[in-house]
Design a protein around this motif. Structure first.
Motif, PDB file in Angstrom:
ATOM      1  N   TYR A  97       0.232  -0.744   2.922  1.00  0.00           N
ATOM      2  CA  TYR A  97      -1.235  -0.762   2.835  1.00  0.00           C
ATOM      3  C   TYR A  97      -1.861   0.055   3.964  1.00  0.00           C
ATOM      4  O   TYR A  97      -2.785   0.856   3.738  1.00  0.00           O
ATOM      5  N   THR A 101      -4.005   3.516   3.085  1.00  0.00           N
ATOM      6  CA  THR A 101      -5.453   3.316   3.179  1.00  0.00           C
ATOM      7  C   THR A 101      -6.134   4.576   3.707  1.00  0.00           C
ATOM      8  O   THR A 101      -5.752   5.127   4.738  1.00  0.00           O
ATOM      9  N   SER A 104      -5.912   8.148  -0.344  1.00  0.00           N
ATOM     10  CA  SER A 104      -5.657   7.984  -1.774  1.00  0.00           C
ATOM     11  C   SER A 104      -5.289   9.298  -2.446  1.00  0.00           C
ATOM     12  O   SER A 104      -4.568   9.323  -3.434  1.00  0.00           O
ATOM     13  N   ASP A 111      -4.621   3.354  -5.397  1.00  0.00           N
ATOM     14  CA  ASP A 111      -5.986   2.828  -5.301  1.00  0.00           C
ATOM     15  C   ASP A 111      -6.053   1.379  -5.776  1.00  0.00           C
ATOM     16  O   ASP A 111      -6.719   0.538  -5.157  1.00  0.00           O
ATOM     17  N   ILE A 114      -4.522  -0.879  -3.137  1.00  0.00           N
ATOM     18  CA  ILE A 114      -5.418  -1.093  -1.995  1.00  0.00           C
ATOM     19  C   ILE A 114      -6.507  -2.095  -2.356  1.00  0.00           C
ATOM     20  O   ILE A 114      -6.819  -3.015  -1.584  1.00  0.00           O
ATOM     21  N   ASP A 118      -6.941  -5.820  -0.689  1.00  0.00           N
ATOM     22  CA  ASP A 118      -8.192  -6.127   0.008  1.00  0.00           C
ATOM     23  C   ASP A 118      -8.846  -7.399  -0.533  1.00  0.00           C
ATOM     24  O   ASP A 118      -9.355  -8.223   0.231  1.00  0.00           O
TER      25      ASP A 118
END
Length: 303
Positions: A97, A101, A104, A111, A114, A118
């Motif tokens: 991650y 981050t 992308s 994406d 991530i 999150d």
């Protein structure tokens, strides 16, 4: 980011066999320490009477206690490896991650990963904990079945396995100083340990009994930490394990080798060749009829 970040291509089959032999030697030393500790530990008289146990009783008690301690040690290492699997998974996922981050465009297709991490990080961590518990149960019931420990003993030992991993993570925190990788894992398992001790329907005596059980089996914790730390240090020193992946992956590999050796040790029943079940003592020979005259009833004499 590449696969070589977590897998050492130089760790060949030949080197793995060498490390496996070293692990066997380490587990043999553990068994010897458990043997000595069982000899020195107090074993209550099974009859409940305040008398000196016979030689036969001592041998039977030692046989049972030794193999019980061996299985408790195996249970602790299974639990610790399962917990380590969760910690290792968290570190790898969090590293992926952190790497992807903001990049992308470079790492196409991340994406969704991530966004999921999150928004659902806590639920994913909870899922990983559940998976580690499932792995613990599968290994405990199917791969390395342990029948001697009771449910209470297994629960206490599994809690000790959590504490085992927390000690390792604390050491890594103080050695490497990367608290962002290990602190969340420690907080999760500290919460689980506190929940194991204190829960909504527990009494103070339940807490005391759980604490006593954990302290009673703490020598197994010390033995496990000594063997795993020694093997991990040797693995890093010889270049078998990688230092660039937060150390946790290499330590997890060490525990996998330990589990393989324990699997062989338990299922081959090698320990029963060294500590065998004592033979039953023959009944003493005497002339019943010489002493029978002192009793009014033969059945009373036989009692």
């Amino acid at each position: 980011m590449s696969l070589e970040k977590y897998i050492n291509p130089d760790f060949t089959i030949y080197k793995k066999l060498i490390f496996l032999l070293i692990t066997i030697a380490g587990i043999a030393i553990c068994a010897l320490l458990i043997h000595i500790g069982t000899k020195l530990s107090y074993a209550p008289n099974p009859s409940g009477k305040k008398r000196k146990p016979t030689k036969q009783e001592k041998e039977v008690l030692f046989f049972k206690n030794f193999h019980l301690n061996i299985q408790l040690f195996i249970e602790m290492m299974i639990s610790a490896t399962s917990v380590m699997m969760f910690a290792c998974s968290y570190v790898i996922v969090n590293h992926v991650y952190a790497t992807v981050t903001g990049q992308s465009g470079r790492y196409y297709g991340f994406d969704q990963f991530i966004s999921t991490w999150d928004n659902s990080k806590d639920f994913i961590l909870l899922l990983l904990i559940c998976l580690s518990c499932v792995a613990n149960t599968i290994i405990d019931k199917l791969i390395i079945p342990l029948k001697m420990p009771s449910k209470e003993q297994k629960a206490s030992i599994r809690m000790l396995g959590m504490f085992y991993v927390i000690i390792i993570l604390l050491f890594l925190n103080n050695t490497i100083g990367d608290e962002s990788q290990y602190s969340p894992v420690m907080m999760y398992y500290l919460g689980l340990m506190i929940g194991r001790f204190i829960y909504f329907d527990a009494s103070f005596m339940d807490f005391i009994n759980a604490l006593k059980s954990a302290l009673y089996h703490s020598p197994l914790l010390i033995i496990g930490l000594l063997v795993s730390s020694s093997l991990s240090f040797l693995g890093f020193k010889l270049g078998y394990l990688l230092e660039r992946n937060y150390y946790i992956v290499g330590i997890f590999y060490t525990h996998l080798f330990i589990l393989v050796v324990l699997f062989i040790l338990h299922n081959s029943r090698v320990m029963y060749l060294f500590v065998r079940k004592p033979k039953e003592e023959p009944e003493p020979l005497f002339d019943e009829y010489e002493e029978y005259d002192d009793y009014d009833d033969y059945d009373e004499y036989r009692k």
